[in-house]
Scaffold this motif. Structure first.
Motif, PDB file in Angstrom:
ATOM      1  N   UNK A  62       0.841  -1.199   0.000  1.00  0.00           N
ATOM      2  CA  UNK A  62       0.000   0.000   0.000  1.00  0.00           C
ATOM      3  C   UNK A  62       0.876   1.248   0.000  1.00  0.00           C
ATOM      4  N   UNK A  63       1.957   1.219   0.730  1.00  0.00           N
ATOM      5  CA  UNK A  63       2.869   2.352   0.769  1.00  0.00           C
ATOM      6  C   UNK A  63       3.431   2.648  -0.624  1.00  0.00           C
ATOM      7  N   UNK A  64       3.857   1.602  -1.326  1.00  0.00           N
ATOM      8  CA  UNK A  64       4.389   1.791  -2.693  1.00  0.00           C
ATOM      9  C   UNK A  64       3.299   2.292  -3.634  1.00  0.00           C
ATOM     10  N   UNK A  65       2.104   1.705  -3.518  1.00  0.00           N
ATOM     11  CA  UNK A  65       0.996   2.143  -4.373  1.00  0.00           C
ATOM     12  C   UNK A  65       0.623   3.586  -4.081  1.00  0.00           C
ATOM     13  N   UNK A  66       0.585   3.941  -2.799  1.00  0.00           N
ATOM     14  CA  UNK A  66       0.228   5.313  -2.424  1.00  0.00           C
ATOM     15  C   UNK A  66       1.217   6.304  -3.018  1.00  0.00           C
ATOM     16  N   UNK A  67       2.487   5.950  -3.010  1.00  0.00           N
ATOM     17  CA  UNK A  67       3.497   6.834  -3.587  1.00  0.00           C
ATOM     18  C   UNK A  67       3.239   7.054  -5.075  1.00  0.00           C
ATOM     19  N   UNK A  68       2.956   5.985  -5.794  1.00  0.00           N
ATOM     20  CA  UNK A  68       2.683   6.083  -7.229  1.00  0.00           C
ATOM     21  C   UNK A  68       1.386   6.847  -7.480  1.00  0.00           C
ATOM     22  N   UNK A  69       0.343   6.539  -6.713  1.00  0.00           N
ATOM     23  CA  UNK A  69      -0.938   7.238  -6.883  1.00  0.00           C
ATOM     24  C   UNK A  69      -0.793   8.722  -6.583  1.00  0.00           C
TER      25      UNK A  69
END
Length: 143
Positions: A62-69
């Motif tokens: 989720x942390x990686x996805x949040x960064x990309x989003x």
């Protein structure tokens, strides 16, 4: 040769993914990201840990996805007033538009997937799939 249940589930998943892939590309989203956006749409501003738990995802993912989003303008991050080491996530207008498109596409895919199924068959399928998911969760705890 009859396919095993595992093979049938795999093929069903791949079939579904083939319907969603063009929408992912159109929205410039990666796999799993629509789930995060939908969670935020349904639950409002949330911490990354809340998103991870609500989506049954690993917090690091989720942390990686949040960064990309965030970089792509789908979400914004606010510092959590109660915990400065934590961020609160919420959707931008671009994120809300993506969720609306994803929901519409999900309805279309579900209509295709369940074409010819009675309401009782749809309910049974959902019940059986939930049992499979629960069994996997129980298996993870016992592993």
């Amino acid at each position: 040769m009859a396919l095993t249940l595992h093979q049938l589930l795999y093929r069903a998943s791949r079939g579904q993914n083939s319907y969603f892939q063009p929408t992912l590309e159109e929205l410039e989203l990666g796999r799993g990201q629509p789930r995060v956006l939908r969670y935020l749409d349904e639950n409002g501003e949330s911490s990354q840990n809340e998103v991870a738990e609500g989506c049954s995802m690993d917090p690091a993912s989720v942390s990686r996805m949040a960064e990309t989003l965030f970089k792509n303008g789908f979400i914004v991050r606010k510092e959590d007033k109660d915990n400065r080491r934590s961020n609160r996530l919420h959707l931008t207008e671009k994120g809300k538009m993506a969720v609306d498109i994803w929901k519409k596409r999900s309805e279309e895919v579900e209509k295709i997937m369940l074409s010819g199924f009675s309401e009782e068959e749809k309910e049974n399928l959902a019940f059986y799939l939930e049992r499979i998911i629960d069994n996997y969760a129980k298996g993870e705890k016992n592993a």
